[in-house]
Design a protein around this motif. Sequence first.
Motif, mmCIF file in Angstrom:
data_model
loop_
_atom_site.group_PDB
_atom_site.id
_atom_site.type_symbol
_atom_site.label_atom_id
_atom_site.label_comp_id
_atom_site.label_asym_id
_atom_site.label_seq_id
_atom_site.Cartn_x
_atom_site.Cartn_y
_atom_site.Cartn_z
ATOM 1 N N ASP A 1 -14.836 -40.617 -52.366
ATOM 2 C CA ASP A 1 -15.352 -41.216 -53.719
ATOM 3 C C ASP A 1 -14.842 -40.474 -54.702
ATOM 4 O OD1 ASP A 1 -16.186 -43.327 -55.270
ATOM 5 O OD2 ASP A 1 -18.107 -42.689 -54.932
ATOM 6 N N SER B 1 -23.599 -45.340 -51.087
ATOM 7 C CA SER B 1 -23.579 -45.684 -52.179
ATOM 8 C C SER B 1 -24.538 -45.182 -53.363
ATOM 9 C CB SER B 1 -23.320 -47.372 -52.634
ATOM 10 O OG SER B 1 -23.389 -47.759 -53.979
ATOM 11 N N SER C 1 -22.262 -50.859 -50.309
ATOM 12 C CA SER C 1 -21.974 -50.885 -51.640
ATOM 13 C C SER C 1 -22.999 -51.319 -52.446
ATOM 14 C CB SER C 1 -20.587 -51.436 -51.857
ATOM 15 O OG SER C 1 -20.059 -51.251 -53.127
ATOM 16 N N ARG D 1 -17.104 -52.630 -51.048
ATOM 17 C CA ARG D 1 -17.356 -52.309 -52.479
ATOM 18 C C ARG D 1 -17.471 -53.574 -53.477
ATOM 19 N NH1 ARG D 1 -16.798 -46.936 -54.522
ATOM 20 N NH2 ARG D 1 -15.607 -46.376 -52.408
#
Length: 318
Positions: free
Chosen positions: A65, A153, A196, A240
């Motif tokens: 990320d 996330s 996500s 996502r």
Amino acid sequence: MAKVFRSPARHGYAVEVSPFFPGRVACVASQYYGIAGCGTLFVLDETDSGISLVRSWQWGDGLFDVGWSETNEHVLVTGGGDGSLQLWDTANHNAPLRVAKEHTQEVYAVDWSQTRGENLIVSGSWDHTAKVWDPAFSRSLSTLKGHEGVIYSTIWSPHIPGCFASASGDGTLRVWDVKGAACRLAIPAHKTEILSSDWCKYDQNIVATGSVDCSVCVWDLRNVRQPVNQLQGHTYAIRRVKFSPFTKTVLASCSYDFTVRFWDYSRNQPLLDTVEHHTEFVCGLDFNLHIPKQVVDCSWDETVKIYTPACLSTGAAP
């Protein structure tokens, strides 16, 4: 037509558009699908003819990320498979500015706070913890525990200082208060892993989650007994979700089904468009904050793509 950047032997995990430069994008990608090998951070610029490479750096483990600093246009943070966070400067060609390693397993999520007067980073790890950092990186400011599974996330609220949401393999979405170092809300959002989450840019109470169960759920934090809407259409896990920075009820999701889908959760028929331009898992997704209707994504097919989906360009979406 999408503009394409190719990253041979690097499988894309995340993209983020610069909050300062309209055409600048960061992408993290990993060798061998992130299972082994090293990772690469790419900084890219959109040009009239395509996408050009500004700079790239290698890291000894996978990178999963990336987030841009909200206070310094040259600085980024990444999260690695070795449990570390790395701070990079586009003016520094050789190595990260700083490295912090407290997590004991993969760092799968990083995010830089956006609220005024705050300059914090949050990280989420497979070690079940989230950590909050000052960019000086000497040591974490706090460690937040409560999830019973991998954290996939961690996303700051764009509205409420010291507040972030986390999504986990335990099926819960949690909202945290950093000042109190406490979980303020735990929502059993899906019966399967949540990969996500994202905050609505226009409403501090609206959060979306994307799950292995192939659905996106939109939640109102004031009443979490059931979602505001459940968006169905993907055929594999959703990797996502991202809210539009321009339209309150529009969001996008990307999936292991190789597609990116665009939704308006306020509609009875929420699906606006399905984009099928990748040949592998789509893992990274972002809206351009500066150019309305422009989207960036990345995939395990070794490409980053910048494009305007038909549903946004034709006015099908508000």
